[in-house]
Design an enzyme around this catalytic site. Structure first.
Site, PDB file in Angstrom:
ATOM      1  N   HIS A   1       3.764  -6.108   3.662  1.00 42.91           N
ATOM      2  CA  HIS A   1       2.671  -5.169   3.893  1.00 42.91           C
ATOM      3  C   HIS A   1       1.328  -5.741   3.444  1.00 42.91           C
ATOM      4  O   HIS A   1       0.266  -5.298   3.895  1.00 42.91           O
ATOM      5  CB  HIS A   1       2.940  -3.850   3.165  1.00 42.91           C
ATOM      6  CG  HIS A   1       2.056  -2.724   3.594  1.00 42.91           C
ATOM      7  ND1 HIS A   1       2.249  -2.029   4.767  1.00 42.91           N
ATOM      8  CD2 HIS A   1       0.955  -2.174   3.003  1.00 42.91           C
ATOM      9  CE1 HIS A   1       1.319  -1.099   4.885  1.00 42.91           C
ATOM     10  NE2 HIS A   1       0.524  -1.156   3.828  1.00 42.91           N
TER      11      HIS A   1
ATOM     12  N   HIS B   1      -6.102   4.839  11.379  1.00 49.34           N
ATOM     13  CA  HIS B   1      -6.299   5.933  10.431  1.00 49.34           C
ATOM     14  C   HIS B   1      -7.299   6.935  10.987  1.00 49.34           C
ATOM     15  O   HIS B   1      -8.302   6.561  11.595  1.00 49.34           O
ATOM     16  CB  HIS B   1      -6.826   5.406   9.094  1.00 49.34           C
ATOM     17  CG  HIS B   1      -5.769   4.775   8.259  1.00 49.34           C
ATOM     18  ND1 HIS B   1      -5.943   4.491   6.922  1.00 49.34           N
ATOM     19  CD2 HIS B   1      -4.511   4.372   8.552  1.00 49.34           C
ATOM     20  CE1 HIS B   1      -4.842   3.937   6.432  1.00 49.34           C
ATOM     21  NE2 HIS B   1      -3.960   3.855   7.409  1.00 49.34           N
TER      22      HIS B   1
ATOM     23  N   ARG C   1       1.495  -2.436  11.085  1.00 51.55           N
ATOM     24  CA  ARG C   1       2.541  -2.240  10.087  1.00 51.55           C
ATOM     25  C   ARG C   1       3.853  -2.843  10.599  1.00 51.55           C
ATOM     26  O   ARG C   1       4.035  -3.051  11.801  1.00 51.55           O
ATOM     27  CB  ARG C   1       2.734  -0.758   9.802  1.00 51.55           C
ATOM     28  CG  ARG C   1       1.474  -0.014   9.377  1.00 51.55           C
ATOM     29  CD  ARG C   1       1.741   1.471   9.313  1.00 51.55           C
ATOM     30  NE  ARG C   1       0.591   2.247   8.853  1.00 51.55           N
ATOM     31  CZ  ARG C   1      -0.349   2.738   9.649  1.00 51.55           C
ATOM     32  NH1 ARG C   1      -0.278   2.547  10.963  1.00 51.55           N
ATOM     33  NH2 ARG C   1      -1.356   3.436   9.152  1.00 51.55           N
TER      34      ARG C   1
ATOM     35  N   ARG D   1      -1.066  -6.909   6.125  1.00 49.92           N
ATOM     36  CA  ARG D   1      -1.967  -5.879   6.651  1.00 49.92           C
ATOM     37  C   ARG D   1      -3.197  -5.754   5.743  1.00 49.92           C
ATOM     38  O   ARG D   1      -4.322  -5.638   6.236  1.00 49.92           O
ATOM     39  CB  ARG D   1      -1.215  -4.552   6.746  1.00 49.92           C
ATOM     40  CG  ARG D   1      -2.065  -3.349   7.146  1.00 49.92           C
ATOM     41  CD  ARG D   1      -1.151  -2.142   7.379  1.00 49.92           C
ATOM     42  NE  ARG D   1      -1.851  -0.866   7.375  1.00 49.92           N
ATOM     43  CZ  ARG D   1      -2.462  -0.323   8.436  1.00 49.92           C
ATOM     44  NH1 ARG D   1      -2.474  -0.980   9.586  1.00 49.92           N
ATOM     45  NH2 ARG D   1      -3.053   0.845   8.362  1.00 49.92           N
TER      46      ARG D   1
ATOM     47  N   TYR E   1     -11.951  -1.233   1.941  1.00 50.06           N
ATOM     48  CA  TYR E   1     -12.146  -2.631   2.326  1.00 50.06           C
ATOM     49  C   TYR E   1     -13.612  -3.001   2.499  1.00 50.06           C
ATOM     50  O   TYR E   1     -13.928  -4.133   2.833  1.00 50.06           O
ATOM     51  CB  TYR E   1     -11.386  -2.906   3.625  1.00 50.06           C
ATOM     52  CG  TYR E   1      -9.897  -2.779   3.442  1.00 50.06           C
ATOM     53  CD1 TYR E   1      -9.173  -3.802   2.865  1.00 50.06           C
ATOM     54  CD2 TYR E   1      -9.224  -1.629   3.814  1.00 50.06           C
ATOM     55  CE1 TYR E   1      -7.808  -3.685   2.660  1.00 50.06           C
ATOM     56  CE2 TYR E   1      -7.859  -1.497   3.622  1.00 50.06           C
ATOM     57  CZ  TYR E   1      -7.164  -2.528   3.042  1.00 50.06           C
ATOM     58  OH  TYR E   1      -5.809  -2.402   2.842  1.00 50.06           O
TER      59      TYR E   1
END
Length: 232
Positions: free
Chosen positions: A167, A193, A60, A170, A202
């Protein structure tokens, strides 16, 4: 607001309304690898690595801004996330720990980025092992508001969509990692995460990915001596 939560600018989304998440969200832009490098090349050299790491390690903006020299391992080809940059309403910047244990992580970067890492550390990072990797032309700390104009100009010069946010690099990186066949756990670790929810996003199949799977199955059938008989 969910992006702000992901970027650790706020602790929770205050705009959550029961049932409000049941609608189609427009797909965020995903760059090709050449487009990522086109954007990186359109920025001032001191920000080139910022874009490449965002896309190919999926860090990030706040995590990138908080990186220090000791976090980039040229020998091991890794970047270690220990902090994230936060900005108060007063404008004061400070580096804080990630919001969860999963946020502290070490991510490998492609060997093709090593020259960029070495060049950046030699020419643009602040001096001292514990100093920041990404600083402004006058040595000031990197903040979103100062970078926004540079980002907009680079995006235009590279010819990518004006809807592209930083962003989305990412998002691009997570998508690319998923198409390599990375597992849910591997994506979770790379993304920082503790929940599988984001990683699973994804792993949806695309037509190209589905064709690649079918082609590999075809090869396995051939290697195993199997063949279609043509009989019903």
């Amino acid at each position: 607001m969910n992006t702000a939560v992901d970027d650790e600018l706020i602790r929770r989304n205050p705009c959550r309304v029961k049932g409000a998440d049941r609608y189609a969200v427009p797909e965020r832009p995903i760059l090709t690898v050449p487009a990522v490098f086109a954007v990186a090349d359109s920025l001032a050299p001191r920000y080139r690595l910022l874009v490449l790491l965002a896309a190919f390690t999926t860090l990030r903006f706040g995590e990138l801004a908080a990186l220090r020299r000791r976090d980039l391992d040229e020998e091991g080809l890794t970047v270690t996330v220990r902090h994230a940059r936060a900005e108060l309403q007063s404008g004061r910047l400070f580096d804080k720990g990630p919001k969860s244990a999963a946020g502290v992580r070490t991510v490998s970067f492609p060997a093709e980025l090593l020259d960029d890492v070495t060049r950046h550390l030699e020419q643009f990072a602040a001096p001292g092992r514990d100093s920041h990797d990404f600083v402004g032309p006058r040595g000031g700390q990197l903040r979103r508001s100062n970078f926004r104009d540079d980002w907009g100009k680079a995006r235009k010069a590279a010819g990518v969509t004006s809807e592209l946010h930083f962003h989305d690099l990412r998002h691009t990186g997570n998508t690319l990692a998923s198409t390599t066949g990375a597992s849910t756990r591997e994506l979770m670790t790379r993304m920082g995460h503790s929940s599988s929810r984001a990683a699973l996003i994804y792993q949806h199949l695309t037509s190209d990915r589905d064709r690649a799977i079918a082609d590999r199955l075809r090869a396995m059938i051939r290697e195993g001596g199997g063949e279609a008989t043509g009989q019903e």
